[in-house]
Motif scaffolding. Structure first.
Motif, mmCIF file in Angstrom:
data_model
loop_
_atom_site.group_PDB
_atom_site.id
_atom_site.type_symbol
_atom_site.label_atom_id
_atom_site.label_comp_id
_atom_site.label_asym_id
_atom_site.label_seq_id
_atom_site.Cartn_x
_atom_site.Cartn_y
_atom_site.Cartn_z
ATOM 1 N N TRP A 84 67.644 96.951 90.039
ATOM 2 C CA TRP A 84 67.472 95.838 89.187
ATOM 3 C C TRP A 84 66.532 94.936 89.860
ATOM 4 C CZ3 TRP A 84 70.791 97.814 86.118
ATOM 5 C CH2 TRP A 84 72.055 97.181 85.825
ATOM 6 N N GLY A 85 65.401 95.200 89.510
ATOM 7 C CA GLY A 85 64.169 94.498 89.780
ATOM 8 C C GLY A 85 64.447 93.005 89.742
ATOM 9 N N ALA A 86 63.424 92.231 89.769
ATOM 10 C CA ALA A 86 63.554 90.782 89.884
ATOM 11 C C ALA A 86 64.311 90.193 88.711
ATOM 12 C CB ALA A 86 62.180 90.138 90.017
ATOM 13 N N GLN A 87 63.997 90.610 87.486
ATOM 14 C CA GLN A 87 64.659 89.998 86.345
ATOM 15 C C GLN A 87 66.140 90.328 86.317
ATOM 16 O OE1 GLN A 87 63.424 91.035 82.280
ATOM 17 N NE2 GLN A 87 63.865 88.948 81.643
ATOM 18 N N GLY A 88 66.498 91.565 86.609
ATOM 19 C CA GLY A 88 67.912 91.918 86.629
ATOM 20 C C GLY A 88 68.687 91.094 87.628
ATOM 21 N N HIS A 89 68.131 90.911 88.822
ATOM 22 C CA HIS A 89 68.810 90.108 89.843
ATOM 23 C C HIS A 89 68.881 88.630 89.430
ATOM 24 C CE1 HIS A 89 69.831 92.828 93.062
ATOM 25 N NE2 HIS A 89 68.657 93.425 92.950
ATOM 26 N N ARG A 90 67.804 88.114 88.852
ATOM 27 C CA ARG A 90 67.850 86.713 88.396
ATOM 28 C C ARG A 90 68.951 86.517 87.355
ATOM 29 N NH1 ARG A 90 62.262 87.212 87.929
ATOM 30 N NH2 ARG A 90 62.399 87.190 85.649
ATOM 31 N N LEU A 91 69.073 87.466 86.439
ATOM 32 C CA LEU A 91 70.075 87.335 85.384
ATOM 33 C C LEU A 91 71.493 87.376 85.944
ATOM 34 C CD1 LEU A 91 68.314 89.554 82.730
ATOM 35 C CD2 LEU A 91 68.817 87.117 82.466
ATOM 36 N N VAL A 92 71.728 88.211 86.947
ATOM 37 C CA VAL A 92 73.036 88.209 87.615
ATOM 38 C C VAL A 92 73.322 86.824 88.183
ATOM 39 C CG1 VAL A 92 74.321 89.115 89.590
ATOM 40 C CG2 VAL A 92 73.070 90.681 88.097
ATOM 41 N N GLY A 93 72.320 86.231 88.841
ATOM 42 C CA GLY A 93 72.501 84.892 89.407
ATOM 43 C C GLY A 93 72.709 83.835 88.343
ATOM 44 N N LEU A 94 71.962 83.912 87.241
ATOM 45 C CA LEU A 94 72.100 82.927 86.169
ATOM 46 C C LEU A 94 73.475 83.007 85.508
ATOM 47 C CD1 LEU A 94 68.555 83.355 84.571
ATOM 48 C CD2 LEU A 94 69.413 81.292 85.701
ATOM 49 N N ILE A 95 73.950 84.215 85.271
ATOM 50 C CA ILE A 95 75.282 84.386 84.667
ATOM 51 C C ILE A 95 76.353 83.825 85.592
ATOM 52 C CG2 ILE A 95 77.008 86.124 84.030
ATOM 53 C CD1 ILE A 95 74.571 87.864 83.103
ATOM 54 N N ALA A 96 76.252 84.143 86.880
ATOM 55 C CA ALA A 96 77.257 83.651 87.832
ATOM 56 C C ALA A 96 77.244 82.140 87.923
ATOM 57 C CB ALA A 96 77.003 84.265 89.205
ATOM 58 N N ALA A 97 76.059 81.538 87.952
ATOM 59 C CA ALA A 97 75.957 80.084 88.123
ATOM 60 C C ALA A 97 76.673 79.336 87.013
ATOM 61 C CB ALA A 97 74.489 79.669 88.173
ATOM 62 N N GLU A 98 76.663 79.885 85.804
ATOM 63 C CA GLU A 98 77.324 79.226 84.679
ATOM 64 C C GLU A 98 78.841 79.293 84.766
ATOM 65 O OE1 GLU A 98 73.949 79.901 81.186
ATOM 66 O OE2 GLU A 98 75.761 81.121 81.186
ATOM 67 N N ARG A 99 79.373 80.111 85.667
ATOM 68 C CA ARG A 99 80.813 80.357 85.715
ATOM 69 C C ARG A 99 81.452 79.931 87.029
ATOM 70 N NH1 ARG A 99 78.223 83.394 82.315
ATOM 71 N NH2 ARG A 99 79.267 84.001 80.351
ATOM 72 N N LEU A 100 80.727 79.170 87.832
ATOM 73 C CA LEU A 100 81.279 78.679 89.089
ATOM 74 C C LEU A 100 82.236 77.519 88.854
ATOM 75 C CD1 LEU A 100 78.106 78.622 91.388
ATOM 76 C CD2 LEU A 100 79.880 80.395 91.258
ATOM 77 N N THR A 101 83.252 77.430 89.700
ATOM 78 C CA THR A 101 84.108 76.256 89.695
ATOM 79 C C THR A 101 83.315 75.074 90.260
ATOM 80 O OG1 THR A 101 84.921 76.686 91.918
ATOM 81 C CG2 THR A 101 86.149 77.686 90.081
ATOM 82 N N PRO A 102 83.751 73.841 90.010
ATOM 83 C CA PRO A 102 83.048 72.694 90.607
ATOM 84 C C PRO A 102 82.940 72.781 92.123
ATOM 85 C CG PRO A 102 84.513 71.947 88.864
ATOM 86 C CD PRO A 102 84.792 73.417 89.051
ATOM 87 N N ALA A 103 84.006 73.234 92.780
ATOM 88 C CA ALA A 103 83.969 73.335 94.243
ATOM 89 C C ALA A 103 82.948 74.371 94.692
ATOM 90 C CB ALA A 103 85.356 73.691 94.773
ATOM 91 N N ALA A 104 82.934 75.517 94.045
ATOM 92 C CA ALA A 104 81.980 76.557 94.415
ATOM 93 C C ALA A 104 80.558 76.116 94.114
ATOM 94 C CB ALA A 104 82.302 77.850 93.668
ATOM 95 N N ARG A 105 80.363 75.462 92.988
ATOM 96 C CA ARG A 105 79.017 74.995 92.622
ATOM 97 C C ARG A 105 78.487 74.011 93.660
ATOM 98 N NH1 ARG A 105 80.197 73.617 87.926
ATOM 99 N NH2 ARG A 105 79.508 75.553 86.920
ATOM 100 N N GLN A 106 79.344 73.110 94.116
ATOM 101 C CA GLN A 106 78.928 72.128 95.104
ATOM 102 C C GLN A 106 78.551 72.799 96.418
ATOM 103 O OE1 GLN A 106 81.967 69.275 96.054
ATOM 104 N NE2 GLN A 106 80.628 68.001 97.295
ATOM 105 N N GLN A 107 79.343 73.787 96.855
ATOM 106 C CA GLN A 107 79.035 74.467 98.114
ATOM 107 C C GLN A 107 77.770 75.314 98.009
ATOM 108 O OE1 GLN A 107 82.051 75.935 100.818
ATOM 109 N NE2 GLN A 107 83.631 75.427 99.307
#
Length: 282
Positions: A25-48
């Motif tokens: 998963w080339g650049a776009q696939g990896h970016r999408l994994v990161g984007l999906i995860a970022a939307e689902r972080l808890t406030p504590a995880a997002r801050q860290q």
């Protein structure tokens, strides 16, 4: 030596932080994994995450680990594992090589050189609040990339180096390079890394929207996250189903049969990455 190593890694972060487009998963696939995860972080995880990455996002650093493999060759073994095609599942002793000079069961054999063990290794370091910030930032970058990699099916199949040696044609073309003077034969691994994703022809925002719809429809966020070994076995089975003979033409029929699998693996990679970071960054 440990401090020197950390400084070298941080220098590479600076040099390559804006070059993820080179790992197409080339650049776009990896970016999408990161984007999906970022939307689902808890406030504590997002801050860290924000603190550890100096304001960069998970998507920004999602291809960072690829930038190390040419200069730090030992890290290249951490991106995959090779489960034999006839196996019933993952076997650590068979599929995850010991580090050079490490005797089986010894203290030095706690972590081996395959993606399953390396996700666990970097997860332990990320969750260790006693480590300094630089060490934990490196651990986070590796985890983001490796969880993405493990959800690409051909990072788990021991056939032709994960399909790299399976030369194919892609929509009739045998050369997948951009320079006519330097032909680069198409291979099955790159088809799954980037060619099928590129054929979908979605910008990140549109693709992310489609994947979020898929996540909701399939209930991925409410499913147990599972373990890296289980993710490896899932990828292995999917790669076995998608394996083709050399010189096969990857056509529209192949694309239609498998693009949904790619979408689901990217979506699950993002959801599971979020679950892992939420667990570690309380």
């Amino acid at each position: 030596m440990r401090r020197v190593s950390i400084l070298c890694l941080l220098t590479l972060v600076t040099l390559f932080s804006n070059l993820d487009s080179l790992f197409v998963w080339g650049a776009q696939g990896h970016r999408l994994v990161g984007l999906i995860a970022a939307e689902r972080l808890t406030p504590a995880a997002r801050q860290q995450v924000r603190s550890l990455l100096d304001g960069h996002t998970l998507a920004d650093v999602s291809s960072w680990a690829d930038s190390l493999t040419s200069d730090q060759v030992q890290t290249s073994y951490w991106h995959y594992l090779n489960i034999p095609p006839g196996a019933s599942g993952y076997d650590r002793d068979r599929d995850c090589p010991r580090q050079p000079g490490a005797a089986a069961g010894s203290r030095n054999d706690r972590w081996r050189d395959c993606i399953v063990d390396r996700i666990a290794y970097w997860a332990e370091r990320l969750g260790d609040q006693k480590l300094d910030r630089a060490d934990r930032a490196i651990a986070l970058k590796f985890i983001v990339h490796f969880i993405g990699d493990l959800h690409q099916p051909f990072h788990a199949l021991g056939v032709g180096r994960g399909g790299n040696d399976v030369k194919v044609r892609v929509f009739g073309e045998a050369n997948c390079g951009n320079d006519p003077a330097r032909p680069n034969p198409c291979n099955l691994h790159s088809v799954w890394d980037s060619r099928l994703i590129a054929h979908r022809n979605h910008e990140d925002a549109a693709y992310l929207s489609a994947l979020n719809t898929l996540i909701a429809a399939k209930g991925f966020a409410s499913q147990p996250a599972g373990t890296p070994a289980q993710w490896a076995e899932q990828s292995f089975r999917l790669a076995n189903e998608a394996l083709v003979k050399p010189d096969t033409n990857i056509d529209e029929g192949y694309y239609r049969r498998h693009i949904r699998v790619i979408d689901e693996r990217i979506a699950l990679g993002g959801v599971r990455l979020a679950a892992e970071l939420n667990r570690l960054l309380k």
